[in-house]
Motif scaffolding. Structure first.
Motif, short mmCIF file in Angstrom:
data_model
loop_
_atom_site.label_atom_id
_atom_site.label_comp_id
_atom_site.label_asym_id
_atom_site.label_seq_id
_atom_site.Cartn_x
_atom_site.Cartn_y
_atom_site.Cartn_z
N UNK A 29 0.83 -1.21 0.00
CA UNK A 29 0.00 0.00 0.00
C UNK A 29 0.86 1.26 0.00
N UNK A 30 1.88 1.27 0.85
CA UNK A 30 2.74 2.44 0.94
C UNK A 30 3.50 2.65 -0.36
N UNK A 31 3.94 1.56 -0.96
CA UNK A 31 4.66 1.67 -2.22
C UNK A 31 3.75 2.20 -3.33
N UNK A 32 2.51 1.74 -3.36
CA UNK A 32 1.58 2.22 -4.38
C UNK A 32 1.26 3.70 -4.19
N UNK A 33 1.21 4.15 -2.96
CA UNK A 33 1.01 5.58 -2.72
C UNK A 33 2.13 6.37 -3.38
N UNK A 34 3.36 5.88 -3.23
CA UNK A 34 4.50 6.57 -3.84
C UNK A 34 4.45 6.58 -5.35
N UNK A 35 3.94 5.50 -5.94
CA UNK A 35 3.89 5.40 -7.39
C UNK A 35 2.76 6.22 -8.00
N UNK A 36 1.59 6.15 -7.41
CA UNK A 36 0.40 6.58 -8.13
C UNK A 36 -0.30 7.83 -7.61
N UNK A 37 -0.03 8.23 -6.37
CA UNK A 37 -0.76 9.37 -5.82
C UNK A 37 0.06 10.66 -5.98
N UNK A 38 -0.61 11.70 -6.40
CA UNK A 38 0.07 12.99 -6.55
C UNK A 38 0.34 13.64 -5.20
N UNK A 39 -0.55 13.42 -4.25
CA UNK A 39 -0.37 13.97 -2.91
C UNK A 39 -0.19 12.82 -1.93
N UNK A 40 1.00 12.70 -1.42
CA UNK A 40 1.31 11.66 -0.44
C UNK A 40 1.60 12.34 0.90
N UNK A 41 0.87 11.94 1.91
CA UNK A 41 1.08 12.51 3.23
C UNK A 41 2.06 11.64 4.00
N UNK A 42 3.07 12.28 4.56
CA UNK A 42 4.15 11.54 5.20
C UNK A 42 3.66 10.69 6.36
N UNK A 43 2.81 11.25 7.20
CA UNK A 43 2.27 10.51 8.34
C UNK A 43 0.95 9.88 7.93
N UNK A 44 0.99 8.60 7.59
CA UNK A 44 -0.21 7.89 7.20
C UNK A 44 -0.26 6.53 7.89
N UNK A 45 -1.41 5.90 7.82
CA UNK A 45 -1.62 4.64 8.54
C UNK A 45 -0.63 3.57 8.11
N UNK A 46 -0.39 3.45 6.82
CA UNK A 46 0.51 2.40 6.33
C UNK A 46 1.93 2.58 6.87
N UNK A 47 2.42 3.81 6.86
CA UNK A 47 3.77 4.06 7.35
C UNK A 47 3.87 3.81 8.85
N UNK A 48 2.90 4.28 9.62
CA UNK A 48 2.92 4.08 11.07
C UNK A 48 2.86 2.60 11.43
N UNK A 49 2.03 1.85 10.69
CA UNK A 49 1.93 0.41 10.96
C UNK A 49 3.23 -0.31 10.62
N UNK A 50 3.85 0.08 9.50
CA UNK A 50 5.14 -0.53 9.12
C UNK A 50 6.22 -0.22 10.14
N UNK A 51 6.23 0.99 10.65
CA UNK A 51 7.20 1.35 11.69
C UNK A 51 7.03 0.45 12.91
N UNK A 52 5.79 0.18 13.28
CA UNK A 52 5.53 -0.72 14.42
C UNK A 52 6.06 -2.12 14.12
N UNK A 53 5.71 -2.67 12.95
CA UNK A 53 6.17 -4.01 12.58
C UNK A 53 7.69 -4.08 12.54
N UNK A 54 8.33 -3.04 11.99
CA UNK A 54 9.79 -3.02 11.88
C UNK A 54 10.44 -3.00 13.26
N UNK A 55 9.92 -2.17 14.15
CA UNK A 55 10.49 -2.10 15.51
C UNK A 55 10.29 -3.42 16.24
N UNK A 56 9.09 -3.97 16.14
CA UNK A 56 8.79 -5.23 16.82
C UNK A 56 9.69 -6.35 16.31
N UNK A 57 9.78 -6.50 14.99
CA UNK A 57 10.57 -7.60 14.41
C UNK A 57 12.06 -7.42 14.69
N UNK A 58 12.54 -6.16 14.66
CA UNK A 58 13.95 -5.90 14.93
C UNK A 58 14.30 -6.28 16.37
#
Length: 255
Positions: free
Chosen positions: A214-243
């Motif tokens: 989802x986050x990657x598609x936002x980068x490809x296809x959306x003209x307006x991408x908001x830095x703080x979004x649900x996909x990014x925040x959730x990935x940050x959680x998964x990354x911290x937990x798995x690390x």
């Protein structure tokens, strides 16, 4: 934390970039997947809705292919850590100046670098073959890059953790069978998951692959991408937990 990254990073890059078989698997296989799988599905599906816009399926599928490549780090890292334990490479690392911390972090750094190379190649090929517009806006490129980095951290870490705890090949094969296929299809890699049944959407909400794609598609296809979004925040959680999980698990590696 005793860290000497250079030997580990060099070892990972050498294994993946100086071996003909690995080069073919790493770079040519995803290109063939894009050409044949993406094109054939595009001929049958045509266009697909995403975020209030309509996108050709071959364009829609490119971020899915990129996400699949990131997901492959789970099985690769799992197998390599287990093999390094069996071949006593881990024991050699423990008794040398190169620590287990370096072993873990070096895998993440080297694989992130390789994945960025692969992503750049696939984006270029996709641009030539299917006309995907390369998002030159800084926020879009950052969004794609951060999805690659966080996705690599997640799946290298989960693979590392499984490689630490699981020794038997039959158990490894069972885990691959039970996780790989269901996780792939219970995500937004192949289709717009929001158009699926409710129970699939529930499962996909716990699947890191969905948020990477989802986050990657936002980068490809959306003209307006908001830095703080649900996909990014959730990935940050998964990354911290798995690390953290992988780092704690690495303490169990011993002679």
């Amino acid at each position: 934390m005793n860290v000497h990254l250079n030997p580990i990073v060099w070892r990972e890059l050498k294994i993946n970039l100086l071996n003909i078989g690995r080069l073919i698997t790493t770079f040519l296989v995803p290109i063939f997947t894009l050409i044949f799988f993406g094109f054939m599905f595009a001929k049958n599906i045509g266009i697909i809705p995403y975020e209030n816009i309509w996108i050709r399926y071959d364009q829609f599928f490119l971020p899915g292919i990129l996400t699949l490549q990131i997901f492959m780090y789970f099985s690769n890292t799992f197998s390599h850590v287990r093999l390094d334990r069996e071949k006593r490479v881990v024991a050699l690392i423990i008794t040398s100046k190169t620590s287990i911390d370096s072993y873990f972090l070096g895998k993440i750094i080297a694989n992130t670098f390789i994945m960025i190379l692969k992503i750049c190649l696939l984006i270029f090929i996709g641009h030539l073959l299917v006309g995907i517009a390369i998002p030159f806006r800084l926020i879009n490129m950052f969004t794609i890059l951060i999805s690659v980095i966080l996705g690599t951290v997640i799946w290298v870490s989960f693979g590392f953790t499984c490689g630490v705890f699981i020794n038997r090949e039959d158990i490894r094969d069972i885990i691959f069978s039970l996780l790989t296929f269901p996780l792939t299809f219970a995500s937004s890699i192949y289709y717009n998951i929001n158009l699926g049944p409710a129970w699939i959407r529930v499962i996909s909400s716990f699947n890191p692959l969905t948020y990477i794609c989802n986050l990657m598609r936002k980068g490809f296809f959306l003209e307006k991408v908001y830095l703080l979004n649900k996909d990014l925040m959730t990935l940050l959680f998964f990354a911290l937990f798995s690390f953290i999980l992988a780092y704690v698990s690495s303490r169990r590696l011993s002679l």
